[in-house]
Design an enzyme around this catalytic site. Structure first.
Site, PDB file in Angstrom:
ATOM      1  CG  ASP A 103      -8.526   5.234  -0.208  1.00  0.00           C
ATOM      2  OD1 ASP A 103      -9.640   5.665  -0.548  1.00  0.00           O
ATOM      3  OD2 ASP A 103      -7.998   4.234  -0.729  1.00  0.00           O
ATOM      4  CB  THR A 139      -9.258  -0.848  -7.243  1.00  0.00           C
ATOM      5  OG1 THR A 139      -9.250   0.370  -6.529  1.00  0.00           O
ATOM      6  CG2 THR A 139      -8.387  -1.879  -6.593  1.00  0.00           C
ATOM      7  CB  THR A 190      -6.074   0.701  -6.254  1.00  0.00           C
ATOM      8  OG1 THR A 190      -6.951   1.754  -6.619  1.00  0.00           O
ATOM      9  CG2 THR A 190      -5.466   1.019  -4.906  1.00  0.00           C
ATOM     10  NE  ARG A 249      -4.084   1.862   1.009  1.00  0.00           N
ATOM     11  CZ  ARG A 249      -5.081   2.209   0.200  1.00  0.00           C
ATOM     12  NH1 ARG A 249      -5.096   1.818  -1.064  1.00  0.00           N
ATOM     13  NH2 ARG A 249      -6.084   2.927   0.651  1.00  0.00           N
TER      14      ARG A 249
HETATM   15  O1  DON Z   1      -7.973   1.132  -1.315  1.00  0.00           O
HETATM   16  C1  DON Z   1      -9.141   1.430  -1.470  1.00  0.00           C
HETATM   17  O2  DON Z   1     -10.042   1.030  -0.765  1.00  0.00           O
HETATM   18  C2  DON Z   1      -9.522   2.311  -2.647  1.00  0.00           C
HETATM   19  N1  DON Z   1      -8.423   3.151  -3.006  1.00  0.00           N
HETATM   20  C3  DON Z   1      -9.949   1.440  -3.770  1.00  0.00           C
HETATM   21  C4  DON Z   1     -10.398   2.203  -4.969  1.00  0.00           C
HETATM   22  C5  DON Z   1     -11.186   1.417  -5.903  1.00  0.00           C
HETATM   23  O3  DON Z   1     -11.485   0.282  -5.702  1.00  0.00           O
HETATM   24  C6  DON Z   1     -11.669   2.120  -7.086  1.00  0.00           C
HETATM   25  N2  DON Z   1     -12.316   1.220  -7.974  1.00  0.00           N
HETATM   26  N3  DON Z   1     -13.253   1.228  -8.591  1.00  0.00           N
END
Ligand code: DON
Length: 571
Positions: free
Chosen positions: A424, A382, A400, A106
């Site tokens: 986030d 993502t 992502t 991450r």
């Molecule tokens: O890590 C996360 O929860 C978000 N950044 C995920 C973003 C995501 O899944 C966008 N997709 N459609």
């Protein structure tokens, strides 16, 4: 009656799959295989070319980790809206001998990041700053993660895993109609945010399906990684370009941030549901804890008694979701910075009690549901892909840039997109992020902290053997998409493709609504939910699940999501 419903449902799913396949066959590159079966190995990802790259590695004798790494690099070329070098992700591993592992790559907040970095002098959130600026970017983890996974478990030389991606970037690949449409739609914002021309912008006219997307600068960056490993990205030319890009705006990432970035092997979150073992990702993802909470909360209610997406079943699942997302908002964050009460959150007694006020006939109100309190604290894009090799090793990867094409800013000269993962974090207590998720102290911005994620790459085991590899994009809806697919297969007896194709719904505590996929739910079911005082709201497709199921005869069945260009490849 139940029989008739099942027949109607099967016809509906069959039509969807046929319709989906027809759609995809019009793509110029390839024929997409859905629900395909394979005897030896399989990759299911958001793009047919990337799945094929992974399977070629398996055929050459590479293992599931090699294939996952090669697929990841390929996705950074042919699926730029989420496949990435400039983002981050999580990998969950289950090896044929039953050993499990999870890797956290991450993104991290830069060293100079601070709690109020997205607020103005009055303490108000600066519009779009955490989304479409250089400051929105966390320190990228993907390259370190893929190299680390390969170093620990890979079999083939790294160069063999990166070469297909380099060739694809260098020679170009044909755009699908979906990709052409996206680039045309985003042209204005790409031009506004990037000072020099980027590969995704066509100077004249519009992109069309079948046009070749060539990415020379990205090919060069990949070549540097192939030659120098980690230093091809986190030091030298690429790092300098990234930092120069930061300086063009209000970016925070420095050479020191890049040098310091390291992915982390974390203890997997392991739980059980009706005898199945669930292996999934812990903090800084909320996904694994939330998934196990959901499964344990619904277990006493016997979901197998109801058909898929029946109102009773949806009601039970929604009430669990409401309570779990309330816990998420308060208790989940990067466990390196905040004492996440994992054991308390996963405690069986707590989870049973949490449903004590469940009313089988009526919705609870989210405003009455608060996060659990514990006496003892313990110290939209993502992409997901699933891989199984001929030995039975499995890798589940979600990665992502945050939303589609991340910050939409490409590192000048290096050809890769920067993430906008800082959004986030809870950028201000109680202010929702782009997925409507709220948070507080647990997920406040701190220097070098990882922002909370919902990504839920998961592997399910049945009687000591590999059973399912599953995951999804979709921001806050990732957790509920994975949850529904596990329920669909284990409780409702659906096959993998049938499960992935079936309609999805989602509740996340706040806003207090069941979101359901437009035109895919029976109006009588929606009526019953409304009678139970649920607020329901239609929306665009939820998640894109790419999964693999091991059938009783040992064959692998793909579930490639009909909501995108997703595709399986196998042999
Ligand atoms: O890590 C996360 O929860 C978000 N950044 C995920 C973003 C995501 O899944 C966008 N997709 N459609």
């Amino acid at each position: 009656m139940k029989m008739r419903k099942t027949v109607f449902f099967s016809i509906f799913v069959a039509l969807l799959v046929i319709f989906g396949c027809k759609n995809i066959r019009q793509q110029p590159n390839h024929v997409i295989k859905r629900g395909m079966l394979a005897d030896s190995g399989m990759v299911v990802s958001a793009n047919a070319l990337a799945s094929q790259v992974g399977v070629e590695i398996l055929k050459k004798g590479g293992n599931a980790v090699d294939a996952a790494v090669a697929t990841g690099f390929a996705l950074s070329v042919c699926y730029p809206n989420a496949g990435n070098l400039g983002g981050g992700g999580f990998m969950v591993f289950r090896f044929a001998n039953g050993d499990v592992a999870t890797l956290d790559y991450r993104e991290k907040a830069p060293i100079s990041a601070h709690k109020d970095m997205f607020l103005d002098e009055k303490g108000e959130v600066v519009e779009d700053m955490s989304m479409y600026t250089r400051a929105a970017s966390g320190v990228p983890g993907s390259v370190d993660g893929m190299l680390e996974a390969h170093k620990k478990y890979g079999k083939l030389p790294l160069s063999e895993l990166i070469t297909p991606a380099i060739k694809m970037a260098e020679n170009g690949f044909k755009l699908s109609s979906r990709q052409a449409r996206q680039f045309n739609r985003l042209k204005k914002i790409f031009v506004k945010l990037n000072k020099n021309r980027i590969a995704f912008v066509k100077n004249e006219g519009k992109w069309e399906a079948g046009n070749l997307l060539v990415q020379k600068e990205l090919a060069h960056t990949l070549q540097l990684i192939k030659e120098k490993g980690r230093d091809g990205f986190y030091a030298g030319e690429t790092a300098n370009k990234l930092v120069a890009e930061m300086k063009k705006g209000n970016g925070f990432i420095t050479l020191e941030d890049l040098k310091n970035y390291h992915s982390v092997w974390r203890k997997p979150i392991v739980g059980s549901y009706k005898g199945y073992k669930i292996i999934t990702m812990g903090p800084p993802s909320s996904g694994g804890i939330a998934l196990i909470q959901l499964l344990k909360m619904v277990a006493p209610f016997g979901l197998e008694k109801y058909p898929v997406n029946d109102a009773k079943s949806m009601h039970i699942m929604t009430e669990a979701e409401r309570r779990v997302y309330a816990d998420r908002a308060t208790h989940l964050g990067d466990a390196d910075f905040y004492p996440v009460p994992t054991d308390n959150l996963l405690n069986n007694k707590y989870l049973v009690q949490r449903m004590d006020d469940f009313n089988p006939d009526e919705a609870s109100a989210s405003e009455d549901i608060k996060a659990g309190k514990f006496a003892n604290r313990e110290s939209e894009e993502t992409t997901h892909y699933s891989v199984v090799d001929k030995w039975g090793n499995a890798v589940s990867v979600t990665t992502t840039l945050n939303n589609s094409y991340g910050s939409r800013i490409v590192v000048d000269g290096a050809g890769f997109l920067l993430n906008n993962e800082m959004d986030d974090f809870s950028i201000k207590a109680g202010v929702p992020n782009m997925y409507g998720l709220i948070g507080g102290k647990a997920n406040a911005i701190e220097s070098q902290k990882r922002m909370l994620s919902s990504m839920t790459p998961t592997i399910v085991e049945k009687r000591g053997k590999l059973f399912m590899v599953v995951g999804s994009p979709g921001g806050s809806t990732i957790i509920t998409s994975v949850f529904q697919n596990i329920i669909n297969v284990i409780d409702k007896g659906l096959g993998m493709q049938e499960s992935v194709s079936s309609p999805r719904f989602h509740h996340q505590w706040q806003p207090d609504k069941i979101y359901y996929e437009k035109n895919r739910f029976d109006t009588t079911v929606l009526g019953k939910l409304k009678n139970m005082k649920h607020r329901v709201s239609e929306r665009s497709p939820i998640g894109r699940v790419d999964a693999i199921l091991v059938l009783p005869n040992g064959q692998l069945e793909a579930g490639a999501d009909i909501r995108g260009d997703d595709a399986a490849a196998g042999y």
